[in-house]
Design an enzyme around this catalytic site. Structure first.
Site, PDB file in Angstrom:
ATOM      1  N   ASP A   1      -4.579   2.427  -8.115  1.00 43.91           N
ATOM      2  CA  ASP A   1      -4.591   2.588  -6.669  1.00 43.91           C
ATOM      3  C   ASP A   1      -6.015   2.435  -6.140  1.00 43.91           C
ATOM      4  O   ASP A   1      -6.259   1.735  -5.148  1.00 43.91           O
ATOM      5  CB  ASP A   1      -4.010   3.958  -6.294  1.00 43.91           C
ATOM      6  CG  ASP A   1      -4.048   4.238  -4.807  1.00 43.91           C
ATOM      7  OD1 ASP A   1      -3.547   3.404  -4.029  1.00 43.91           O
ATOM      8  OD2 ASP A   1      -4.573   5.294  -4.422  1.00 43.91           O
ATOM      9  N   GLY A   2      -6.950   3.066  -6.800  1.00 42.92           N
ATOM     10  CA  GLY A   2      -8.356   2.956  -6.402  1.00 42.92           C
ATOM     11  C   GLY A   2      -8.902   1.555  -6.582  1.00 42.92           C
ATOM     12  O   GLY A   2      -9.629   1.042  -5.730  1.00 42.92           O
TER      13      GLY A   2
END
Length: 136
Positions: A27-28
């Protein structure tokens, strides 16, 4: 000292990380790639960068672009993607269907897995395919 920008973790160690852990990292990674892409392509004014990024990192958008890369995945990548899709999320955001949220988690797990392996070339290749229809 660990270089967290250039990871190269062996497969056995990555195998100890849960699928949701891979998705958390991914996600990051995906958000950083989207933010960079927006800035480099002048897709938003500084005032609207957050709003523009959300358009791409929300679960429905991730699910849509994730479908673009499915035919390009190797069997091992398909397995990571499938494991991510099959995780059982504890909660689903209001703006996403269960299917979209699971597809987004699958994409994030794949991006986390590739990043932790240090396969930045493959990450960029898949990201380019995903963003190709954005007119750049």
């Amino acid at each position: 000292m660990t270089d967290y920008f250039h990871m190269k973790i062996d497969a056995d160690k990555i195998g100890t990380i849960s699928t949701l852990g891979l998705a958390y990292v991914g996600d990051g990674v995906f958000e950083l790639m989207v933010r960079t892409w927006l800035c480099l392509h002048g897709k938003a004014t500084p005032r609207n960068l957050h709003r523009a990024a959300v358009k791409y990192v929300a679960a429905p958008a991730q699910a849509a672009v994730g479908r673009r890369i499915l035919p390009l995945l190797t069997p091992t990548e398909e397995d990571v993607f499938r494991r991510g899709r099959n995780t059982n999320p504890h909660s689903i955001p209001k703006n996403a269907s269960r299917a979209d949220y699971q597809a987004a988690t699958a994409l994030e797990a794949l991006f986390g897995w590739l990043y932790l392996q240090g396969d930045l070339a493959r990450l960029n290749e898949l990201f380019d395919v995903m963003m190709a229809e954005e007119g750049v």
